[in-house]
Scaffold this active site. Structure first.
Site, mmCIF file in Angstrom:
data_model
loop_
_atom_site.group_PDB
_atom_site.id
_atom_site.type_symbol
_atom_site.label_atom_id
_atom_site.label_comp_id
_atom_site.label_asym_id
_atom_site.label_seq_id
_atom_site.Cartn_x
_atom_site.Cartn_y
_atom_site.Cartn_z
ATOM 1 N N ASP A 47 0.841 -1.195 0.000
ATOM 2 C CA ASP A 47 0.000 0.000 0.000
ATOM 3 C C ASP A 47 0.876 1.245 0.000
ATOM 4 O O ASP A 47 1.704 1.437 0.888
ATOM 5 C CB ASP A 47 -0.891 -0.011 1.250
ATOM 6 C CG ASP A 47 -1.802 1.198 1.322
ATOM 7 O OD1 ASP A 47 -2.965 1.071 0.897
ATOM 8 O OD2 ASP A 47 -1.364 2.257 1.810
ATOM 9 N N TYR A 52 2.821 10.018 -0.366
ATOM 10 C CA TYR A 52 3.940 9.439 0.369
ATOM 11 C C TYR A 52 5.269 9.747 -0.315
ATOM 12 O O TYR A 52 6.328 9.662 0.313
ATOM 13 C CB TYR A 52 3.797 7.924 0.499
ATOM 14 C CG TYR A 52 2.570 7.434 1.232
ATOM 15 C CD1 TYR A 52 1.727 8.309 1.919
ATOM 16 C CD2 TYR A 52 2.252 6.074 1.235
ATOM 17 C CE1 TYR A 52 0.602 7.846 2.572
ATOM 18 C CE2 TYR A 52 1.132 5.613 1.892
ATOM 19 C CZ TYR A 52 0.296 6.482 2.548
ATOM 20 O OH TYR A 52 -0.811 6.017 3.191
ATOM 21 N N LYS A 77 -3.108 5.962 -4.141
ATOM 22 C CA LYS A 77 -4.238 6.824 -3.785
ATOM 23 C C LYS A 77 -4.159 8.175 -4.477
ATOM 24 O O LYS A 77 -3.074 8.690 -4.755
ATOM 25 C CB LYS A 77 -4.282 7.030 -2.265
ATOM 26 C CG LYS A 77 -4.186 5.744 -1.457
ATOM 27 C CD LYS A 77 -4.180 6.005 0.044
ATOM 28 C CE LYS A 77 -3.835 4.751 0.819
ATOM 29 N NZ LYS A 77 -2.397 4.443 0.787
ATOM 30 N N HIS A 110 -8.028 9.476 -1.340
ATOM 31 C CA HIS A 110 -7.309 9.464 -0.063
ATOM 32 C C HIS A 110 -8.095 10.145 1.063
ATOM 33 O O HIS A 110 -8.147 9.631 2.186
ATOM 34 C CB HIS A 110 -5.948 10.140 -0.257
ATOM 35 C CG HIS A 110 -4.902 9.678 0.695
ATOM 36 N ND1 HIS A 110 -3.557 9.679 0.387
ATOM 37 C CD2 HIS A 110 -4.977 9.199 1.960
ATOM 38 C CE1 HIS A 110 -2.871 9.214 1.413
ATOM 39 N NE2 HIS A 110 -3.712 8.929 2.385
#
Length: 282
Positions: A47, A52, A77, A110
């Site tokens: 994931d 990120y 996401k 998200h």
């Protein structure tokens, strides 16, 4: 974990019951080695997210692992500034390019109500979702879902969605069990992914968990992750330490009793809680 165990999503696709989270795993060698360690330890579900900043390293680790693509489940996401139809279409393609993949197994919105779209979040989500549905039709995505959505966000999405969300990824652990949204998702066939399944660091200080862990000759982390699985959740533990990465998937050789589960259920509110998605400032 010698054999993969799966949940079946309501669109018919299968998803491994535990995933490896990569939040805060810095792009570059740190993220790549963490994902490699996870794959070597038996994880087949990775994931990540655009925000990120590590999709490139995640993709490199997947490629270098040599594991056939159809044996892996990869999630990313849609970030908050990319809501709306046109922006979401572009964001999907950019994530695929960074990951070096032909398709995603799961793509999530998200957050439901980013600050930039606070006045028109319903329309922005509907547009994003349409782009995601088209990506499913085009073979770029297999399954679509959401993250941090509460009941009113899901109901709004349902008004225009052709494909219903199969996943809601939320902050979910013994300290914040989010009963209302959990019940709603279960009643609507939406699987709950648990991010931060170990909560904040405070959860490791709870004596009740230490006693249960000692009883089973397991760590507190393993007990809490096992609790998540027995609740029917899909935990996404994260670490960049190989020994902990391996430890966090060694959950299938013990079972918590009803008494153990009750003790853990009683820890609500003792180690942090979820953010209100309608009040986030990003």
């Amino acid at each position: 974990m010698t054999e993969q165990t799966y949940y079946t999503l309501k669109d018919g696709n299968k998803i491994p019951v535990i995933g490896f989270g990569t939040w805060q795993a810095e792009n570059g060698d740190i993220a790549k080695q963490a994902v490699k360690s996870a794959l070597e330890s038996g994880y087949r579900h990775i994931d990540t997210a655009m925000i990120y900043g590590n999709e490139t390293s995640v993709g490199e680790a997947i490629k270098e692992s040599g594991i056939p693509r159809d044996e892996l489940f990869v999630t990313t996401k849609l970030w908050n500034h990319d809501h709306s139809y046109d922006k979401a279409k572009q964001a999907i393609n950019e994530s695929l390019e960074r990951l070096g993949l032909d398709y995603l197994d799961l793509y999530l919105i998200h957050w439901p109500n980013p600050i930039d779209y606070r006045d028109n979040w319903k329309e922005a989500n509907a547009g994003s979702w349409k782009a995601m549905e088209e990506a499913v039709d085009e073979g770029k995505i297999k399954s679509i879902g959401v993250s941090n959505f509460l009941i009113h966000h899901l109901k709004a999405l349902e008004e225009t969605a052709v494909i219903q969300p199969v996943i809601n990824q939320i902050y979910l652990n013994p300290s914040d069990q989010q009963h209302e949204i959990v019940d709603y998702c279960r009643n609507n066939g939406i699987i709950l992914e648990a991010y931060s399944p170990l909560g904040t660091g405070d959860i490791f200080k709870l004596k009740e968990l230490e006693r249960i862990a000692d009883t089973h000759n397991k760590t507190v982390a393993q007990v809490v992750l096992r609790w998540s699985l027995q609740k029917g959740f899909l935990p996404l533990p994260k670490s960049v330490t190989p020994s902990r990465i391996k430890e966090n998937i060694e959950l299938f050789d013990f079972e918590l009793s009803e008494f153990d589960m009750g003790l853990i259920d009683a820890l609500q509110g003792k180690a942090g809680s979820a953010r209100n998605p309608d009040e986030v400032t990003f």
